[in-house]
Design a protein around this motif. Structure first.
Motif, mmCIF file in Angstrom:
data_model
loop_
_atom_site.group_PDB
_atom_site.id
_atom_site.type_symbol
_atom_site.label_atom_id
_atom_site.label_comp_id
_atom_site.label_asym_id
_atom_site.label_seq_id
_atom_site.Cartn_x
_atom_site.Cartn_y
_atom_site.Cartn_z
ATOM 1 N N UNK A 191 -18.382 9.428 27.997
ATOM 2 C CA UNK A 191 -19.004 10.585 28.648
ATOM 3 C C UNK A 191 -20.271 10.171 29.387
ATOM 4 N N UNK A 192 -20.104 9.914 30.665
ATOM 5 C CA UNK A 192 -21.227 9.595 31.561
ATOM 6 C C UNK A 192 -20.718 9.696 32.979
ATOM 7 N N UNK A 193 -21.639 9.623 33.926
ATOM 8 C CA UNK A 193 -21.283 9.562 35.339
ATOM 9 C C UNK A 193 -21.859 8.297 35.953
ATOM 10 N N UNK A 194 -21.507 8.040 37.177
ATOM 11 C CA UNK A 194 -22.037 6.880 37.897
ATOM 12 C C UNK A 194 -23.473 7.170 38.337
ATOM 13 N N UNK A 195 -24.380 6.243 38.032
ATOM 14 C CA UNK A 195 -25.783 6.418 38.420
ATOM 15 C C UNK A 195 -25.950 6.437 39.935
ATOM 16 N N UNK A 196 -25.053 5.770 40.643
ATOM 17 C CA UNK A 196 -25.139 5.764 42.101
ATOM 18 C C UNK A 196 -24.772 7.126 42.700
ATOM 19 N N UNK A 197 -24.129 7.990 41.894
ATOM 20 C CA UNK A 197 -23.784 9.342 42.347
ATOM 21 C C UNK A 197 -24.774 10.381 41.840
ATOM 22 N N UNK A 198 -25.437 10.078 40.717
ATOM 23 C CA UNK A 198 -26.490 10.943 40.190
ATOM 24 C C UNK A 198 -27.434 10.064 39.385
ATOM 25 N N UNK A 199 -28.623 9.863 39.915
ATOM 26 C CA UNK A 199 -29.575 8.948 39.283
ATOM 27 C C UNK A 199 -30.131 9.566 37.998
ATOM 28 N N UNK A 200 -29.780 8.955 36.878
ATOM 29 C CA UNK A 200 -30.292 9.384 35.573
ATOM 30 C C UNK A 200 -30.125 8.215 34.620
ATOM 31 N N UNK A 201 -31.081 8.070 33.708
ATOM 32 C CA UNK A 201 -31.038 6.960 32.747
ATOM 33 C C UNK A 201 -29.752 6.953 31.938
ATOM 34 N N UNK A 202 -29.193 8.125 31.679
ATOM 35 C CA UNK A 202 -27.969 8.218 30.890
ATOM 36 C C UNK A 202 -26.731 7.789 31.666
#
Length: 321
Positions: free
Chosen positions: A171-182
């Motif tokens: 359960x995570x997304x790509x940081x390049x699509x939404x910048x977040x530490x998680x």
């Protein structure tokens, strides 16, 4: 076959009725975040009791054949998982014991560094510890999915390199699509792809683009961009949807026993409380709308099947049979 690789909260008969009506084949609930071995055994006891009480609606899956059997019999398969490795209580032997009790997914770290490695929220990621290497190899041997969702980048890369079986980011997304530490860097996602692993794209507002929270088409577009990054065989669903949560549950998730200070988890001072559900997923049973959304996003039937559950089923087959 609709598979959601991560939900949390308090499941009951009403939840399973909703999931069944929504077309789910399989879900992985979170049995624990900070709990040690005894509390984790209590959670397993609770789920075994619930499986008996709700045997007409769900069954605990130890293998992929159980998932297929659940689908044939019109029930929900439950793949038991934990969002931290505290259940092992620093004992390598407990990996095998919990596997024998039916645990099939364990996240190496939650929101803090532990004996295995670093979390995504540490200022310095010290990497995979020696004990972490031992635990991963034991998990490989007994058929337990290594989950890296809340794990730091360096620790994740070293875990992927060390694992002899495909790993998961449930359960995570790509940081390049939404910048977040998680969320996960392209480097981690590419390593996951090369390892044969799968990422479950989330619908948790704090780490998901606004457009992907507003409409299912926006969410499916985010999925499409993730597929562009790592390929159709490595993307699935892991909504991080929560059921029947109360303020004390959020306090436990964010603070555990390790602090008395304010903690926001993936939120912030500007967004301190529970995150609002996506507008298109106000109820977990609405997840089936993703199928049509994927079609509108340009995926053919075979590609949609992989995202909806086929990729998770393949990974489960490779890891626990």
């Amino acid at each position: 076959m609709l598979i959601d690789a991560l939900q949390c909260g308090h499941f009951d008969r009403q939840v399973f009725e909703e999931l069944k009506a929504g077309g789910y084949a399989c879900v992985t609930p979170t049995l624990g975040f900070w709990e040690g071995a005894i509390e984790s055994l209590d959670a397993l006891g609770h789920w075994r009791h619930m499986a008996r009480e709700c045997s007409d609606l769900m069954l605990i899956a130890r293998a992929t054949d159980d998932i297929r059997e659940a689908q044939r019999s019109g029930r929900i398969a439950v793949v038991l998982g934990y969002q931290n490795s505290n259940l092992f209580d620093n004992r390598i032997a407990f990996v095998e014991l919990f596997a024998e009790l039916g645990v099939r997914v364990v996240q190496l770290t939650y929101n803090n560094q532990n004996e295995l490695g670093s979390s995504c929220y540490e200022e310095v990621d010290s990497g995979l510890a020696r004990f972490g290497r031992e635990v991963i190899r034991a998990m490989n041997r007994v058929g337990m999915v290594v989950d890296l969702s809340h794990v730091g980048d360096r620790t994740s890369l070293e875990a992927i390199q060390w694992s002899q079986k495909p790993v998961a980011i449930t359960h995570a997304n790509a940081a390049s699509l939404f910048a977040h530490t998680r969320n996960k860097s392209d480097a981690v996602l590419h390593a996951l792809r090369d390892n044969g692993g799968v990422i479950g794209c989330v619908a948790y507002r704090n780490i998901t683009p606004q457009a992907a929270c507003d409409t299912v088409d926006g969410w499916c577009e985010m999925v499409a961009r993730t597929v562009d990054l790592i390929g159709i065989d490595h993307v699935g669903i892991g909504t991080d949807y929560s059921h029947n949560m109360q303020p004390r549950d959020y306090d436990w998730m964010r603070k555990g026993r390790w602090t008395r200070t304010v903690q926001y988890g993936a939120g912030s001072a500007a967004s301190p409380g529970p995150a609002r559900k996506p507008e298109w997923l106000l109820k977990a049973g609405q997840l089936h709308v993703v199928a049509d959304g994927l079609s509108r996003a340009g995926f053919n039937q075979e590609e949609s099947h992989k995202i909806l559950g086929g990729n998770w089923l393949r990974l489960y087959q490779e890891v626990f049979g």
